[in-house]
Design a protein around this motif. Structure first.
Motif, mmCIF file in Angstrom:
data_model
loop_
_atom_site.group_PDB
_atom_site.id
_atom_site.type_symbol
_atom_site.label_atom_id
_atom_site.label_comp_id
_atom_site.label_asym_id
_atom_site.label_seq_id
_atom_site.Cartn_x
_atom_site.Cartn_y
_atom_site.Cartn_z
ATOM 1 N N ASN A 1 0.829 -1.202 0.000
ATOM 2 C CA ASN A 1 0.000 0.000 0.000
ATOM 3 C C ASN A 1 0.872 1.263 0.000
ATOM 4 O O ASN A 1 0.627 2.197 -0.774
ATOM 5 N N ILE A 2 1.889 1.273 0.832
ATOM 6 C CA ILE A 2 2.799 2.427 0.897
ATOM 7 C C ILE A 2 3.519 2.604 -0.435
ATOM 8 O O ILE A 2 3.645 3.723 -0.948
ATOM 9 N N LYS B 1 0.882 6.825 -12.052
ATOM 10 C CA LYS B 1 -0.366 7.010 -11.301
ATOM 11 C C LYS B 1 -1.181 5.721 -11.310
ATOM 12 O O LYS B 1 -1.646 5.264 -10.259
ATOM 13 N N ALA B 2 -1.351 5.143 -12.495
ATOM 14 C CA ALA B 2 -2.161 3.929 -12.631
ATOM 15 C C ALA B 2 -1.534 2.745 -11.903
ATOM 16 O O ALA B 2 -2.228 1.979 -11.225
ATOM 17 N N GLU B 3 -0.217 2.596 -12.037
ATOM 18 C CA GLU B 3 0.460 1.487 -11.350
ATOM 19 C C GLU B 3 0.370 1.655 -9.832
ATOM 20 O O GLU B 3 0.208 0.673 -9.104
ATOM 21 N N GLY B 4 0.485 2.882 -9.368
ATOM 22 C CA GLY B 4 0.354 3.141 -7.935
ATOM 23 C C GLY B 4 -1.028 2.785 -7.419
ATOM 24 O O GLY B 4 -1.178 2.154 -6.370
ATOM 25 N N LYS B 5 -2.047 3.188 -8.157
ATOM 26 C CA LYS B 5 -3.425 2.846 -7.773
ATOM 27 C C LYS B 5 -3.618 1.338 -7.766
ATOM 28 O O LYS B 5 -4.251 0.788 -6.865
ATOM 29 N N ALA B 6 -3.068 0.665 -8.782
ATOM 30 C CA ALA B 6 -3.206 -0.789 -8.869
ATOM 31 C C ALA B 6 -2.564 -1.482 -7.665
ATOM 32 O O ALA B 6 -3.124 -2.435 -7.120
#
Length: 62
Positions: free
Chosen positions: A13-14, A32-37
């Motif tokens: 999560n972090i 952004k997308a990879e972080g959300k995933a």
């Protein structure tokens, strides 16, 4: 939830939040997308472990 699995989910999560922030700073939609995933994956990990705990508690009460 085992302590090790909980730590892995928190770390994921972090990592996801950091990557999403990086994507926001650099205006990079891929980050952004990879972080959300990764954050969604961490949430799923927490859900699975919580279900395991509930099932174990249910079985132990029988």
């Amino acid at each position: 939830m085992s302590l090790q699995d909980k730590a892995k989910a928190i770390a994921k999560n972090i990592e996801g939040k950091a990557q999403e922030v990086l994507g926001n700073i650099t205006d990079n939609p891929k980050h952004k997308a990879e972080g959300k995933a990764k954050q969604i994956q961490a949430e799923a990990m927490h859900t699975v472990e919580n279900l395991k705990d509930k099932a174990k508690n249910f079985i132990d009460k029988m």
